[in-house]
Structure formats: structure tokens, C-alpha cells
Design a protein around this motif. Structure first.
Motif, short mmCIF file in Angstrom:
data_model
loop_
_atom_site.label_atom_id
_atom_site.label_comp_id
_atom_site.label_asym_id
_atom_site.label_seq_id
_atom_site.Cartn_x
_atom_site.Cartn_y
_atom_site.Cartn_z
N VAL A 27 24.57 34.89 58.56
CA VAL A 27 23.84 36.13 58.86
C VAL A 27 23.75 36.34 60.36
CG1 VAL A 27 21.58 37.24 58.74
CG2 VAL A 27 22.56 36.23 56.69
N SER A 28 23.41 35.31 61.10
CA SER A 28 23.26 35.49 62.55
C SER A 28 24.59 35.82 63.22
CB SER A 28 22.62 34.26 63.19
OG SER A 28 23.47 33.15 63.15
N LYS A 29 25.70 35.28 62.69
CA LYS A 29 27.01 35.59 63.27
C LYS A 29 27.47 37.00 62.93
CE LYS A 29 28.87 30.91 63.47
NZ LYS A 29 29.86 29.97 62.92
N ASN A 30 26.94 37.57 61.86
CA ASN A 30 27.38 38.90 61.41
C ASN A 30 26.25 39.92 61.42
OD1 ASN A 30 30.20 38.28 60.57
ND2 ASN A 30 29.14 36.81 59.28
N ALA A 31 25.27 39.73 62.28
CA ALA A 31 24.10 40.60 62.32
C ALA A 31 24.49 42.06 62.55
CB ALA A 31 23.13 40.14 63.40
N ASP A 32 25.44 42.31 63.43
CA ASP A 32 25.83 43.69 63.70
C ASP A 32 26.46 44.34 62.47
OD1 ASP A 32 27.99 41.94 63.95
OD2 ASP A 32 29.03 43.18 65.43
N LYS A 33 27.25 43.60 61.73
CA LYS A 33 27.87 44.15 60.51
C LYS A 33 26.82 44.43 59.44
CE LYS A 33 32.22 41.74 61.30
NZ LYS A 33 33.10 40.66 60.83
N ILE A 34 25.84 43.54 59.35
CA ILE A 34 24.78 43.73 58.36
C ILE A 34 23.94 44.95 58.71
CG2 ILE A 34 22.70 42.69 57.36
CD1 ILE A 34 24.14 39.95 57.75
N GLU A 35 23.62 45.12 59.99
CA GLU A 35 22.86 46.29 60.41
C GLU A 35 23.63 47.58 60.13
OE1 GLU A 35 21.26 46.05 64.35
OE2 GLU A 35 20.14 44.24 63.90
N ASP A 36 24.93 47.56 60.37
CA ASP A 36 25.76 48.73 60.06
C ASP A 36 25.72 49.03 58.56
OD1 ASP A 36 26.45 49.04 62.71
OD2 ASP A 36 28.42 48.07 62.50
N ALA A 37 25.78 47.99 57.74
CA ALA A 37 25.74 48.17 56.29
C ALA A 37 24.40 48.75 55.85
CB ALA A 37 26.01 46.85 55.58
N VAL A 38 23.32 48.29 56.47
CA VAL A 38 21.98 48.81 56.14
C VAL A 38 21.92 50.30 56.49
CG1 VAL A 38 19.54 48.73 56.82
CG2 VAL A 38 20.78 46.61 56.35
N ASP A 39 22.46 50.67 57.65
CA ASP A 39 22.48 52.08 58.05
C ASP A 39 23.32 52.93 57.08
OD1 ASP A 39 20.80 51.86 60.26
OD2 ASP A 39 22.46 51.38 61.61
N LYS A 40 24.48 52.41 56.72
CA LYS A 40 25.35 53.13 55.78
C LYS A 40 24.68 53.31 54.43
CE LYS A 40 30.25 52.69 56.72
NZ LYS A 40 31.49 52.00 56.41
#
Length: 63
Positions: free
Chosen positions: A18-31
Motif C-alpha cells: 500500500v505504501s509503495k502504491n499510495a498514489d495509484k490507490i488515491e487515483d483509484a479512490v478518486d475514480k
């Protein structure tokens, strides 16, 4: 190695991923929030925004 140790290892691996992919997870939450908001035609925009903010708070910063 007991089950507690195995679970701790799995949890640690998950936290690391999760910490390595935080930006991708945040993008997914926004989407996802945008998708739901569009499908509900803005009826729950304020609740969706609060949910997105809450989800982003539990994502640890990138390492």
C-alpha cells in the motif's frame, strides 16, 4: 512459526504494498468516487467527498 507470526507477515507485506502504491490507490479512490457521483447524478456528492477523504486518510504516505 505460529499463525500469529504468519498473519503479521501478511499484514506487513500488505502495508508495504500500500505504501509503495499510495498514489495509484488515491487515483483509484478518486475514480471510484467520480463514477459513483456520476451514477447517482450528484445526489450524494457531499457524502461521496467525505468518503473519499476518509479513505485517503488511512492510506500511508509513500515510502
Amino acid at each position: 512459526m505460529g499463525i500469529g507470526d504468519k498473519l503479521k507477515g501478511v499484514v506487513d507485506k500488505g502495508k508495504d504494498a500500500v505504501s509503495k502504491n499510495a498514489d495509484k490507490i488515491e487515483d483509484a479512490v478518486d475514480k471510484a468516487g467520480g463514477f459513483v457521483d456520476k451514477k447517482t447524478k450528484g445526489k450524494y456528492s457531499d457524502k461521496i467527498q467525505k468518503g473519499k477523504e476518509a479513505a485517503k486518510k488511512v492510506i500511508p504516505p509513500q515510502a
